[in-house]
Design an enzyme around this catalytic site. Structure first.
Site, PDB file in Angstrom:
ATOM      1  N   SER A 277       0.818  -1.217   0.000  1.00 56.84           N
ATOM      2  CA  SER A 277       0.000   0.000   0.000  1.00 56.84           C
ATOM      3  C   SER A 277       0.849   1.263   0.000  1.00 56.84           C
ATOM      4  CB  SER A 277      -0.872  -0.035   1.260  1.00 56.84           C
ATOM      5  OG  SER A 277      -1.335   1.250   1.582  1.00 56.84           O
TER       6      SER A 277
ATOM      7  N   TYR B 257      -2.328   0.026  10.300  1.00 59.34           N
ATOM      8  CA  TYR B 257      -2.492  -0.602   8.972  1.00 59.34           C
ATOM      9  C   TYR B 257      -1.235  -0.405   8.128  1.00 59.34           C
ATOM     10  CZ  TYR B 257      -3.846  -1.082   4.078  1.00 59.34           C
ATOM     11  OH  TYR B 257      -3.868  -1.431   2.742  1.00 59.34           O
TER      12      TYR B 257
HETATM   13  N1  LIG Z   1      -8.345  -0.951  -2.225  1.00 58.28           N
HETATM   14  C1  LIG Z   1      -7.311  -0.122  -2.106  1.00 58.28           C
HETATM   15  O1  LIG Z   1      -7.416   1.069  -2.387  1.00 58.28           O
HETATM   16  C2  LIG Z   1      -5.973  -0.634  -1.642  1.00 58.28           C
HETATM   17  C3  LIG Z   1      -4.905   0.271  -1.579  1.00 58.28           C
HETATM   18  C4  LIG Z   1      -3.667  -0.186  -1.141  1.00 58.28           C
HETATM   19  C5  LIG Z   1      -3.496  -1.517  -0.818  1.00 58.28           C
HETATM   20  N2  LIG Z   1      -4.551  -2.376  -0.887  1.00 58.28           N
HETATM   21  C6  LIG Z   1      -4.321  -3.767  -0.529  1.00 58.28           C
HETATM   22  O2  LIG Z   1      -4.811  -4.602  -1.572  1.00 58.28           O
HETATM   23  C7  LIG Z   1      -5.319  -5.816  -1.031  1.00 58.28           C
HETATM   24  C8  LIG Z   1      -6.763  -6.016  -1.473  1.00 58.28           C
HETATM   25  O3  LIG Z   1      -7.544  -4.913  -1.003  1.00 58.28           O
HETATM   26  P1  LIG Z   1      -9.110  -4.827  -1.241  1.00 58.28           P
HETATM   27  O4  LIG Z   1      -9.453  -3.385  -1.312  1.00 58.28           O
HETATM   28  O5  LIG Z   1      -9.503  -5.757  -2.332  1.00 58.28           O
HETATM   29  O6  LIG Z   1      -9.639  -5.358   0.174  1.00 58.28           O
HETATM   30  P2  LIG Z   1     -10.844  -6.350   0.519  1.00 58.28           P
HETATM   31  O7  LIG Z   1     -11.093  -6.190   1.985  1.00 58.28           O
HETATM   32  O8  LIG Z   1     -11.985  -6.153  -0.410  1.00 58.28           O
HETATM   33  O9  LIG Z   1     -10.211  -7.787   0.243  1.00 58.28           O
HETATM   34  C9  LIG Z   1      -9.355  -8.435   1.150  1.00 58.28           C
HETATM   35  C10 LIG Z   1      -9.882  -9.854   1.353  1.00 58.28           C
HETATM   36  O10 LIG Z   1      -8.991 -10.554   2.230  1.00 58.28           O
HETATM   37  C11 LIG Z   1      -9.756 -11.440   3.028  1.00 58.28           C
HETATM   38  N3  LIG Z   1      -8.983 -11.766   4.229  1.00 58.28           N
HETATM   39  C12 LIG Z   1      -8.617 -10.924   5.230  1.00 58.28           C
HETATM   40  N4  LIG Z   1      -7.907 -11.576   6.168  1.00 58.28           N
HETATM   41  C13 LIG Z   1      -7.815 -12.878   5.746  1.00 58.28           C
HETATM   42  C14 LIG Z   1      -7.206 -14.061   6.283  1.00 58.28           C
HETATM   43  N5  LIG Z   1      -6.554 -14.017   7.457  1.00 58.28           N
HETATM   44  N6  LIG Z   1      -7.314 -15.210   5.606  1.00 58.28           N
HETATM   45  C15 LIG Z   1      -7.987 -15.268   4.411  1.00 58.28           C
HETATM   46  N7  LIG Z   1      -8.578 -14.183   3.847  1.00 58.28           N
HETATM   47  C16 LIG Z   1      -8.492 -12.999   4.507  1.00 58.28           C
HETATM   48  C17 LIG Z   1     -11.038 -10.665   3.323  1.00 58.28           C
HETATM   49  O11 LIG Z   1     -12.126 -11.506   3.662  1.00 58.28           O
HETATM   50  C18 LIG Z   1     -11.261  -9.910   2.004  1.00 58.28           C
HETATM   51  O12 LIG Z   1     -12.192 -10.580   1.160  1.00 58.28           O
HETATM   52  C19 LIG Z   1      -5.167  -5.693   0.486  1.00 58.28           C
HETATM   53  O13 LIG Z   1      -3.980  -6.325   0.869  1.00 58.28           O
HETATM   54  C20 LIG Z   1      -5.058  -4.198   0.721  1.00 58.28           C
HETATM   55  O14 LIG Z   1      -4.310  -3.921   1.893  1.00 58.28           O
HETATM   56  C21 LIG Z   1      -5.777  -1.965  -1.292  1.00 58.28           C
END
Ligand SMILES: NC(=O)c1ccc[n+]([C@@H]2O[C@H](COP(=O)([O-])OP(=O)(O)OC[C@H]3O[C@@H](n4cnc5c(N)ncnc54)[C@H](O)[C@@H]3O)[C@@H](O)[C@H]2O)c1
Length: 329
Positions: free
Chosen positions: A133, A158
């Site tokens: 991130s 985070y």
């Molecule tokens: N969306 C953004 O703007 C953004 C920006 C920077 C980084 N990210 C990173 O990208 C990745 C995806 O983000 P997103 O927005 O799709 O989030 P999201 O919450 O929609 O998806 C993350 C998924 O991980 C699953 N999860 C969490 N802990 C778990 C575990 N211990 N075991 C199995 N599954 C687990 C959740 O159920 C969820 O479905 C994440 O790592 C997030 O930190 C996202």
């Protein structure tokens, strides 16, 4: 169609994970997806995200926490002849909630990342792509943020957990001879976006006729990046990671390379919905950085990354998706 590669995608029921799974399946890959339906937001929304992938013959879904010791055998059984790459997108996302429950973030983002690196190692998979991130840059880095920046001061649990997970990737590469790529995503926007994120929350509020709470004076800037552009970068990184020498780790920004204020985001949503927002300005909570802005020259050079979709267009695509009941056409 005969699948070419087998790719393990964690967090596959989430916003980015489910979108990636579909992209890979359409491209002919086989996908083994893992997700525990973390209660951060509704399970029903995640089940909807998975609907299309589940209808594909080359998709296997395993409902499991990544820290579950029996998961390795379940993935091994699903993979048959073996898997080629792990894409680790599972996390507890969100800056502000991490201040309320920091230990849960360390468990889901640090311990579970170590467990996923171990899962890859036990399955003899040496290619590992991690979804990091832009929040790791904190407020001290100078914009546009470059991967070579050393002044990384995360200001939320985070952000700290994502930086810790990058360091684990680096360490598993050095110590265990893996090849790891950490992609630093900058605020991802578009269809299926998480309900806690500004584009989704503001669209919902405007449609429902509720007032939007704007933190500070609305001048916080974010490098908004369309999810389809993020998928292009992710897909390229799957080829790139295979060209890296064993024992190495690369950090690569994936950003839209255009930073916009929160007020500009709200105006883009107003245009997309043809409705005006009602705003209330409230003090800014801790944890949110002032600005994110990506230098994407490394992504351009290594991945051929070139973001295509503007914030205006992304807000329109999100609005269309939202008004259709959150179902991806
Ligand atoms: N969306 C953004 O703007 C953004 C920006 C920077 C980084 N990210 C990173 O990208 C990745 C995806 O983000 P997103 O927005 O799709 O989030 P999201 O919450 O929609 O998806 C993350 C998924 O991980 C699953 N999860 C969490 N802990 C778990 C575990 N211990 N075991 C199995 N599954 C687990 C959740 O159920 C969820 O479905 C994440 O790592 C997030 O930190 C996202």
């Amino acid at each position: 169609m005969v699948a070419t590669r087998t790719i393990v995608v964690t967090g596959v029921a989430g916003f980015i994970g489910s979108s990636l799974a579909e992209r890979l399946l359409e491209g002919g890959d086989r996908v083994i997806g893992v997700d525990n339906f973390d209660p951060f937001y509704a399970r029903a929304a995640k089940e909807l995200n998975l609907r299309r992938a589940l209808s594909h013959e080359h998709f296997t879904f395993l409902e499991s926490d990544l820290r579950e010791p029996g998961l390795v055998e379940r993935v091994r059984a699903a993979a048959g002849a073996g898997a080629d790459i792990v894409v680790h997108l599972a996390a507890k996302a969100g800056v502000r909630p991490s201040i309320a429950a920091p230990l849960a973030y360390v468990e889901a983002n640090v311990t579970a990342t170590a467990a996923t690196l171990e899962l890859a190692r036990k399955l003899n998979i040496d290619r590992f792509v991690f979804g990091s991130s832009s929040s790791v840059y904190g407020n001290a880095a100078s914009p546009p943020f470059k991967e070579s920046e050393v002044n990384l001061v995360p200001i939320s649990p985070y952000a700290a957990s994502k930086r810790a997970a990058e360091i684990l990737c680096d360490n598993w590469a050095r110590v265990f001879g893996m090849r790891c790529v950490s992609l630093r995503f900058f605020t991802v926007v578009g269809e299926r976006q998480r309900p806690d994120l500004a584009l989704h929350a503001f669209t919902r509020a405007i449609v429902d006729g509720r007032t939007i709470q704007v933190f500070g004076d609305g001048s916080m800037r974010r490098d908004f990046t369309y999810v389809g552009d993020i998928l292009n970068g992710l897909v390229s990184s799957l080829d790139f990671v295979g060209t890296m020498p064993r024992g190495t780790h690369e950090i690569i920004n994936l950003g839209g390379h255009a930073s916009a204020t929160v007020l500009e985001l709200i105006h883009a949503i107003e245009r997309a919905l043809s409705r005006e927002a009602r705003l209330e300005f409230v003090p800014r909570p801790p944890g949110d950085v002032e600005l994110t802005f990506a230098d994407i020259s490394k992504a351009q050079r290594l991945l051929g990354f070139a973001p295509q979709v503007s914030l205006t267009e992304a807000a329109q695509r999100f609005a269309n998706w939202y008004l259709q009941g959150g179902v991806t056409p």
